[in-house]
Design a protein around this motif. Structure first.
Motif, PDB file in Angstrom:
ATOM      1  N   THR A  13      -8.957  -0.758   5.893  1.00  0.00           N
ATOM      2  CA  THR A  13      -8.523  -1.422   7.112  1.00  0.00           C
ATOM      3  C   THR A  13      -7.157  -0.954   7.183  1.00  0.00           C
ATOM      4  N   VAL A  14      -5.966  -1.704   6.639  1.00  0.00           N
ATOM      5  CA  VAL A  14      -4.790  -1.278   6.132  1.00  0.00           C
ATOM      6  C   VAL A  14      -4.352   0.168   6.008  1.00  0.00           C
ATOM      7  N   LEU A  15      -5.007   1.406   5.845  1.00  0.00           N
ATOM      8  CA  LEU A  15      -4.777   2.146   5.158  1.00  0.00           C
ATOM      9  C   LEU A  15      -5.126   2.973   6.503  1.00  0.00           C
ATOM     10  N   ASP A  16      -5.798   2.674   7.018  1.00  0.00           N
ATOM     11  CA  ASP A  16      -6.728   2.663   8.817  1.00  0.00           C
ATOM     12  C   ASP A  16      -4.793   2.450  10.024  1.00  0.00           C
ATOM     13  N   VAL A  40       0.746  -1.225  -0.094  1.00  0.00           N
ATOM     14  CA  VAL A  40      -0.121   0.149  -0.014  1.00  0.00           C
ATOM     15  C   VAL A  40       0.652   1.440  -0.182  1.00  0.00           C
ATOM     16  N   MET A  41       1.744   1.068   0.917  1.00  0.00           N
ATOM     17  CA  MET A  41       2.818   2.244   0.615  1.00  0.00           C
ATOM     18  C   MET A  41       3.364   2.886  -0.530  1.00  0.00           C
ATOM     19  N   ASP A  42       3.789   1.670  -1.360  1.00  0.00           N
ATOM     20  CA  ASP A  42       4.600   1.523  -2.735  1.00  0.00           C
ATOM     21  C   ASP A  42       3.314   2.288  -3.186  1.00  0.00           C
ATOM     22  N   VAL A  43       2.066   1.855  -3.210  1.00  0.00           N
ATOM     23  CA  VAL A  43       1.511   2.700  -4.574  1.00  0.00           C
ATOM     24  C   VAL A  43       1.321   3.951  -4.314  1.00  0.00           C
TER      25      VAL A  43
END
Length: 123
Positions: free
Chosen positions: A44-47, A11-14
């Protein structure tokens, strides 16, 4: 990176690859890999990343838009700083690291150190 799970890193790579803030759906559409996570999983991951301080978010209508709190390079330097601060022996860690660098990385470090020395010499 230390402190991030596999999906959190993806997600951080995106987010780091994007030039603009992204919604959950935008991140989900850009994720690549063997499995497609559910929308709620990415949400949930972004949260969690927000709670950990890796991303900031702003509400636009009903959706949050996410951006990295720091660049990939700043995050890497911050992690290195944490390792040095928590090691109990920063000198040994740095010496082991120095032994592992490539020729290119050595030249980059040498250039940075030379630049700092010149800056320190100025009145």
């Amino acid at each position: 990176m230390l402190g991030l799970g596999e999906l959190e890193m993806k997600v951080m790579d995106v987010l780091w690859a994007s030039e603009s803030p992204l919604r959950v759906r935008d991140v989900l559409e850009r994720l690549t890999g063997d499995r497609d996570p559910a929308y709620t999983t990415v949400m949930t991951v972004l949260d969690h990343l927000h709670t950990k301080g890796w991303v900031t978010r702003s509400r636009h209508g009903r959706a949050y838009h996410y951006v990295p709190a720091r660049s990939r390079e700043e995050a890497g330097a911050g992690l290195l700083r944490e390792v040095l601060d928590s090691s109990g022996d920063a000198e040994s860690v740095l010496l082991h690291f120095a032994e592992s660098v490539s020729e290119r990385e050595y030249r980059l470090l040498r250039r940075a150190l030379d630049r700092d020395e010149r800056r320190d010499e100025k009145p």
